[in-house]
Motif scaffolding. Structure first.
Motif, PDB file in Angstrom:
ATOM      1  N   ARG A 351       0.820  -1.210   0.000  1.00 51.17           N
ATOM      2  CA  ARG A 351       0.000   0.000   0.000  1.00 51.17           C
ATOM      3  C   ARG A 351       0.858   1.266   0.000  1.00 51.17           C
ATOM      4  NH1 ARG A 351      -5.637   0.826   1.132  1.00 51.17           N
ATOM      5  NH2 ARG A 351      -5.859  -1.266   0.347  1.00 51.17           N
ATOM      6  N   ASN A 352       1.916   1.236   0.769  1.00 50.96           N
ATOM      7  CA  ASN A 352       2.754   2.429   0.821  1.00 50.96           C
ATOM      8  C   ASN A 352       3.769   2.486  -0.312  1.00 50.96           C
ATOM      9  OD1 ASN A 352       1.757   3.939   2.970  1.00 50.96           O
ATOM     10  ND2 ASN A 352       2.639   2.459   4.402  1.00 50.96           N
ATOM     11  N   VAL A 354       2.705   1.701  -3.591  1.00 54.31           N
ATOM     12  CA  VAL A 354       1.879   2.379  -4.612  1.00 54.31           C
ATOM     13  C   VAL A 354       1.680   3.829  -4.214  1.00 54.31           C
ATOM     14  CG1 VAL A 354      -0.321   2.386  -5.804  1.00 54.31           C
ATOM     15  CG2 VAL A 354       0.657   0.238  -5.068  1.00 54.31           C
ATOM     16  N   GLY A 355       1.395   4.033  -2.934  1.00 56.54           N
ATOM     17  CA  GLY A 355       1.136   5.383  -2.463  1.00 56.54           C
ATOM     18  C   GLY A 355       2.412   6.116  -2.132  1.00 56.54           C
TER      19      GLY A 355
END
Lengths: 403, 107
Positions: A351-352, A354-355
């Motif tokens: 998640r982090n 991609v973000g």
């Protein structure tokens, strides 16, 4: 892959993700215009030496590209040519291209290797480049570049998942750490990339698996081998309770010598690029790789124990970020996926990962170059990850209609 | 409307998709909104225009962060604390093959 002068150049501003944009431009054949490169900076206006050096490298592995810098050095118009690799007759000697890095270079040689590896599968002839010169740093650098060992053991194996796996070799001929002030290093590295494809295979990487082994390299140039042992011991101290199968090789080499340019003693040589560092790569049961890299700071003052521990913690952090690729490898993977044939490829990412600013910037750049927008969805199955779906652009290698 | 923003659950994928290609936001702003810490900061920035006048020209202190880095800058003291903490180690044990997933029974 030039498509004639009809296409207007894509416009970008700023020095951020300059290399990615140049690579995408070369791969897709779209001319680009980059303006306002460090235009507000008083001390270092315009393109930095390492960026100009990369432009020279692009010029020598392509045929027919045009690079125009304006008077102030803050605007570049780049019209890409055909990627020819180290084809004979175009500045290569015996099929090997020598690329000299200037003494003031602060970036590691991986800064040049990573984009070159992205271009190499789409080249007409095999790519064989030796990086040399007083600015060639093979270790991890304070400017955030990974070491050459990381490129060899954590990035190059990823190309196999795209069907690019034969005749790829990265030889470290001479090791070097960053010199005084983080500048220069006098190392020597040879990249042989002999597997050219028409299109990379579509990738579906959805299962990160679990870390089954950790490998690493501790390197010391011009300092005692005991530094390696101390780094290895402290890194293993952190990792051993999590993964028994940990093996870290030790590589000791003398510091590279350079002519000292002392007029009274013209034969004199000086040592450059003394230091040590460690690389760790965790491999999962499904073949995903996570890497961590820490080098000793050029100003010194960091004991090898703390370098080893820092690297181990960095590795844990990268593994904890999840997904099938680390943040370091993600741009390479995503760009190869975007260059694939017209199918949908899928890649599970943390998640982090991609973000992060880099990945969002890359996604926007890719769309700017005419690639399709990414699809994002939750991975599900109790995992926090995001699955990124990318439709390949299907441009492929113009130099190879049949492969 | 602002309080409405604040109540939104952060880190939602759909939220990221919505902003991903929104060119009016810079990647940094997208991340800030996605992580849900947006409004307070913006308000503060709006207030003090006088200070902006005396600010240093951008580019000098930001020069370092404008460079592309492969390895992000880590605060190793924080990392050391994080990974010497037993709970975090236990949490990451799941990601390692040597760990015993059905572990508790043996202990």
């Amino acid at each position: 892959m030039s498509t004639g002068p009809s296409q207007p150049p894509l416009r970008f501003t700023g020095s951020k993700s300059l290399i990615n944009r140049l690579v995408l431009s070369t791969l897709t054949g779209r001319p680009i215009r980059i303006s306002q490169v460090r235009s507000t900076s008083i001390s270092s206006t315009g393109f930095a030496p390492h960026e100009v050096s990369f432009l020279r490298l692009l010029d020598s592995i392509t045929n027919g590209s045009s690079i125009d810098l304006d008077y102030t050095g803050t605007t570049l118009v780049y019209r890409p040519g055909l990627i020819t690799g180290s084809a004979p007759g175009l500045g290569t000697a015996g099929g090997v291209l020598r690329h000299e890095l200037e003494a003031g270079c602060t970036r590691g040689v991986s800064y040049f290797l990573l984009p070159l590896c992205l271009l190499a599968p789409f080249s007409k002839a095999p790519v064989n480049v030796i990086f040399t010169g007083a600015g060639c740093i093979t270790s991890a650098t304070p400017t955030g570049d990974i070491s050459v060992d990381a490129v060899r053991t954590a990035i190059l194996p990823l190309f196999a998942q795209f069907g690019v796996e034969r005749n790829i070799e990265l030889r470290i001929l001479k090791r070097s750490c960053p010199g005084p002030g983080g500048k220069g290093g006098a190392g020597e590295v040879q990249l042989i990339f002999g597997h050219q494809v028409r299109l990379p295979k579509t990738l579906h990487l959805m299962n990160p698996g679990r870390v089954k082994k950790i490998r690493g390299v501790a390197y010391a140039t011009g300092v005692a081998a005991a530094n390696n042992a101390r780094m290895i011991e402290s890194a293993r101290g952190v990792l051993n309770e999590l993964c028994k199968d940990t093996f870290i090789a030790s590589d000791v080499s003398p510091a590279p010598l350079l002519p000292s340019q002392d007029r009274s003693n013209p034969g004199a040589k000086r040592k450059l690029g003394i230091g040590f560092g460690i690389l760790l790569v965790a491999e999962t049961s499904t073949g995903c790789l996570y890497s961590a890299d820490v080098g000793s700071p050029p100003e010194g003052g960091e004991p090898p124990e703390s370098v080893g521990r820092q690297c181990a913690f960095q590795l844990l952090e990268t593994v904890a970020a999840g997904g099938c690729v680390s943040k370091i490898a993600a741009p390479t993977m995503l760009m190869l996926m975007a260059m694939g044939d017209g199918d949908v490829g899928r890649l599970q990412m943390g998640r982090n990962v991609v973000g992060s600013e880099e990945i969002i910037g890359l996604g926007r750049d890719l769309r700017e170059f005419g690639c399709s927008a990414w699809g994002l969805r939750d991975a599900g199955g109790g995992s926090e990850d995001i699955v990124v779906s990318i439709v390949g652009r299907g441009v492929g290698n113009v130099g190879r209609k049949i492969a | 409307a602002k309080s409405f923003h604040g109540h939104r659950k952060p880190y939602r994928t759909t939220e990221l998709v919505r902003m991903f290609y929104n060119e009016s936001l810079s990647p940094a702003e997208v991340l800030k909104r996605w992580k849900g810490d947006t409004d307070e900061v913006q308000e503060e920035e709006g207030g003090d225009e006088d200070d902006d006048f005396f600010k240093k020209a951008p580019g000098e202190d930001k020069a370092a962060e404008l460079e592309d880095r492969a390895i992000p800058v880590y605060n190793y003291d924080e990392l050391e604390q994080k990974w010497t903490d037993e709970d975090n180690i236990e949490a990451i044990r799941r990601r390692f093959a040597s760990s015993n997933l059905l572990g508790e029974k043996e202990n």
